[in-house]
Design an enzyme around this catalytic site. Structure first.
Site, short mmCIF file in Angstrom:
data_model
loop_
_atom_site.label_atom_id
_atom_site.label_comp_id
_atom_site.label_asym_id
_atom_site.label_seq_id
_atom_site.Cartn_x
_atom_site.Cartn_y
_atom_site.Cartn_z
N GLY A 49 0.92 -1.07 0.15
CA GLY A 49 -0.02 -0.13 0.05
C GLY A 49 0.94 1.35 -0.11
N GLY B 158 0.77 5.46 1.68
CA GLY B 158 0.27 6.27 2.55
C GLY B 158 0.38 7.96 2.34
N VAL C 202 3.82 1.34 2.29
CA VAL C 202 3.70 0.35 3.17
C VAL C 202 4.07 -0.97 2.78
CG1 VAL C 202 2.03 -0.70 4.95
CG2 VAL C 202 1.66 1.91 4.03
N LYS D 67 5.12 0.66 7.84
CA LYS D 67 4.83 1.93 7.24
C LYS D 67 6.11 2.80 7.20
CE LYS D 67 0.69 3.69 8.41
NZ LYS D 67 -0.23 4.17 9.10
N ASP E 98 -9.95 11.15 11.67
CA ASP E 98 -10.10 10.85 10.24
C ASP E 98 -10.76 9.23 10.11
OD1 ASP E 98 -9.33 10.74 7.66
OD2 ASP E 98 -7.56 10.08 7.50
#
Length: 820
Positions: free
Chosen positions: A566, A568, A573, A588, A681
């Protein structure tokens, strides 16, 4: 003043002998020094010759340049210098060094001769002045006694016969006395003359001749040293001429013209490859799309809006990066200017490193400007396309128009208050591309005692000694640390209320305190802990409990990274494993190019999660901050994010499963509410799903902890998820658990619309105006009425009228129990 007048005493003789010994030692030192100089000059000349041979006379294989020509001249002259130095070495050996050796031999002979002559003079003086005179005096006394005795006997004799006999003895004694008297008188005179000659002529003459010879030898030594200096001098005409030739070769170097010849030989016109263009052949078999034009329709409007938000966020970061790098370049330029003014021209080499840093900073600035320009151009394309659309709805997809016309009017009316079927279709289309990722293979586990020292929990690295007492709390508590500045390992133990420190001895690759040695410190500590053997016989201290280091601190080497899973706001990630126990983790990363304040925001998530432990909150494992890039290591939740899960698996999920998952979210948020933590969030994209469909709250990058549960934000709305954010937070920057409740209502809507995007046809500004006028999202098609009523409570305009997360959790549990 001279030797003859100042050194006639025995003390003077001793001083002369000491002086001769000292001068001989000095001469021997000179001879050794000159011999070493001859050897050094020979070796130096040989090395210079060898250097010239290796360099090939300065003829390189590269292109011609003025510097290479100058260097060839320098190496050629260096070969001449080597021959001259070799000749000088031979001249030194045959000249000054040989003469110095002869001078030393003569000086040694002079010392021996002087010592023998002085001893002989002293012996003769002693014999004549002392021994002979004392002997004559002794004999004189004996003869005088004999004469006096004979005289008494002669005077006392009465008979003629005895008198004549006594007279005869008396006369003989007088003859002996008178004869010896004369010998004594002569001896005294001889001794007087010998004394005079010894002290006035012979000894001064010996000393004077010694002084003359010493002065002559000093003159010879001076000439030897002068010859040595003349031969070994590096300012001789020959040497000076060689160095002048070298200096002239260096002076011919012109930096501004150095590469003109190279450019004339190898220069060419720039060959810029053609710039990439849109390949229209891609459209031959596909849909009738416009080349180079963004497609904005009912299928892409959501992704275009999200892409614009993402690109805008990235552009903000890129702009901050440009500003920070511009400041860094300006600072380096100022520092260089100051240092150049205060640095001697011949010390400019000290500035090269900083100049290279400046060039790297300028290059990094250009890279940042390029990134900024690309993002700026992308944002302009996206903005122009969305502004072209305006407030109206996006155009339909031609392929889907027939399906839309075939829908009955009753269904269309019903869909006016429900989630459009098209949204579900888009969800399934996006789910086709749900990312799959592989994990790094498991590692072979190593027994704890066989792990290296830095992986042991009780090893604290270079922990200051002053901090040890804070960690050791009970008798027998221990840790191992590295002694600061001494490269030694220390075992620190608390005993009788005082920390005790034992240096671990290392010899022959074995570690010990007392007794047996072990191949590693972990083996030594394991033995002491299991055997309960005292560390030393004198102390009687035994180990009881290891004090572990901060569990959150990890080394980069503790991780095995897998593939990227992923991306961010701060970086990529990755999947991964912990080397220690093969625990699966998500890593991360924070991009190295981000400014320090952005990196601090990245670590905010770890700071928040350190304090929390809840089954519905993603678990922090540790942070890696010792070097770049910085990592936050969290548990790996393999089901992926909740939004993608809804879009791919939502159609197959039972209603009870959806209720259970939003109940998990409510439980996690109830826990955060109890800790006065504001998430800020909360959305489906920021929740993770386990393989057993357990939901966990994630992504705490925007979270804040406030004692009163209220956080006032500043800095605008550039990174605020507008469609998920409560009105008071958008209008006044006031965040609280109540604003998280509003976001939870949007999360409920995302869940029961199976991953649809809220307010799909509205921009962020239009969404704000719509909500301010009282507009709310419609009830999703599959949503139970009780859940929709809960959503509406979450969207109360006044924060105080919204339910708490505790009430939300209880209500969801109740709804789930009632639902079949």
């Amino acid at each position: 003043m001279g030797f003859s007048s100042e050194l006639c005493s025995p003390q003077g003789h001793g001083a002369v002998q000491q002086m001769q010994e000292a001068e001989l030692r000095l001469l021997e030192g000179m001879r050794k020094w000159m011999a070493q100089r001859v050897k050094s000059d020979r070796e130096y000349a040989g090395l210079l010759h060898h250097m010239s041979l290796q360099d090939g006379g300065g003829r390189g294989t590269g292109p011609y340049s003025p510097i290479s020509q100058s260097w060839a001249e320098i190496t050629s002259q260096t070969e001449g210098l080597s021959r001259l130095l070799r000749q000088h070495a031979e001249d030194l050996n045959s000249g000054p060094l040989s003469k110095l050796g002869l001078l030393i031999r003569e000086r040694q002979q002079l010392r021996k001769t002087y010592s023998e002559q002085w001893q002989q003079l002293q012996q003769e003086l002693t014999k004549t002045h002392n021994q002979d005179i004392e002997k004559l005096k002794s004999q004189y006394r004996a003869l005088a006694r004999d004469s006096a005795q004979a005289r008494r006997k002669y005077q006392e004799a009465s008979k003629d016969k005895d008198r004549d006999k006594a007279k005869d003895k008396y006369v003989r004694s007088l003859w002996k006395l008178f004869a010896h008297h004369n010998r004594y008188v002569l001896g005294v005179r001889a001794a007087q003359l010998h004394h005079h000659h010894h002290h006035q002529l012979m000894l001064p003459g010996l000393l004077q001749s010694l002084q003359d010879l010493h002065q002559e030898m000093a003159c010879i030594l001076k000439e030897i040293l002068q010859e040595y200096l003349e031969i070994s001098s590096l300012v001789q005409d020959e040497v000076v001429a060689i160095h002048l030739e070298m200096a002239a070769a260096v002076a011919r170097i012109q930096p501004e013209a150095e590469y003109q010849g190279f450019l004339r030989q190898y220069g060419s016109t720039p060959d810029v490859p053609p710039c990439v263009t849109f390949d229209e052949s891609l459209l031959e078999e596909g849909e009738p799309l416009e080349p180079g034009e963004l497609q904005l329709n009912e299928l892409t409007v959501e992704s275009v809006q999200h892409t614009l938000t993402s690109v805008t966020d990235e552009l903000t970061v890129a702009t901050q990066t440009v500003l920070s790098r511009q400041e860094a370049v300006a600072q380096l330029q100022r520092e260089l200017q100051n240092e150049e003014q205060n640095t001697h021209p011949r010390e400019r080499v000290q500035l090269l490193a900083k100049k290279q840093v400046l060039q790297e900073a300028l290059q990094a600035l250009q890279v940042a400007l390029c990134s900024q320009a690309k993002l700026q151009a992308q944002r302009e394309l996206l903005q122009a396309k969305l502004e072209q659309l305006g407030p109206g709805e996006p155009p339909p997809v031609l392929l889907l128009q027939d399906d839309r016309h075939s829908t009955s009017s009753s269904e269309q009316e019903r869909e006016g208050g429900r989630t459009p079927t098209l949204e579900i279709l888009k969800s399934h289309i996006s789910g086709i591309f749900r990312p799959k990722f592989s994990l790094p293979p498991p590692l072979q586990l190593v027994p704890e005692v066989q792990k290296p020292l830095h992986e042991q929990l009780w090893y604290h690295g270079a922990l200051p000694r002053a901090e040890v007492a804070e960690l050791l709390t009970h008798s027998g508590d221990f840790l191992v640390r590295e002694s600061q500045g001494k490269q030694e390992y220390v075992l620190s133990v608390l005993w009788d209320g005082q920390p005790r420190h034992f240096i671990i001895e290392s010899a022959d690759n074995l570690y010990r305190l007392e007794g047996d040695g072990f191949a590693s410190i972990p083996l030594l500590v394991d033995h002491l802990l299991r055997s309960q053997q005292p560390l030393t016989k004198k102390s009687g201290i035994v180990l009881n409990r290891a004090v572990p280091k901060d569990k959150w601190v990890l080394n980069h080497e503790d991780l095995v990274l897998g593939e990227q899973i992923g991306r961010g706001n701060f970086g990529e990630v990755f999947s991964g494993r912990l080397r220690a126990d093969n625990t699966l983790v998500a890593v991360k990363s924070c991009r190295e190019t981000l400014p320090p304040d952005i990196k601090a925001k990245f670590l905010q998530e770890a700071k928040i999660l350190k304090q929390y432990s809840h089954p519905n909150i993603v678990r922090l494992i540790g942070v890696c901050t010792q070097k770049q890039p910085i990592y936050i290591v969290m548990e790996l939740v393999q089901g992926g994010d909740f939004l993608t899960f809804l879009r791919t698996e939502g159609a197959r999920l039972r209603m009870k499963t959806l209720l259970q998952m939003v109940g998990d979210a409510a439980a996690g948020m109830e826990y955060l509410e109890s800790k006065c933590c504001i998430h800020r969030d909360l959305a489906a994209r920021n929740c993770l799903v386990t393989e057993k469909n357990v939901l966990k709250i994630s992504d705490f990058g925007m979270s804040r902890e406030e004692a009163d549960g209220i956080y006032a934000a500043s800095g605008g709305l550039r990174q605020v998820p507008v469609k998920w954010t409560a009105p008071e937070a958008l209008n006044y920057g006031r965040y609280s658990s109540e604003s998280d409740v509003w976001s939870f209502g949007i999360l409920l809507w995302e869940t029961f619309s199976l991953g649809a995007s809220p307010y799909p046809n509205l921009s962020n500004q239009q969404t704000r105006e719509f909500v301010e006028k009282g507009g709310r999202l419609p009830c999703p098609e599959l949503c139970p009425d009780a859940v929709f009523r809960l959503m509406e409570q979450c969207w109360a305009y006044e924060p105080g009228q919204r339910p708490s997360f505790s009430a939300i959790y209880q209500e969801l549990q109740s709804i789930r129990k009632r639902h079949r």
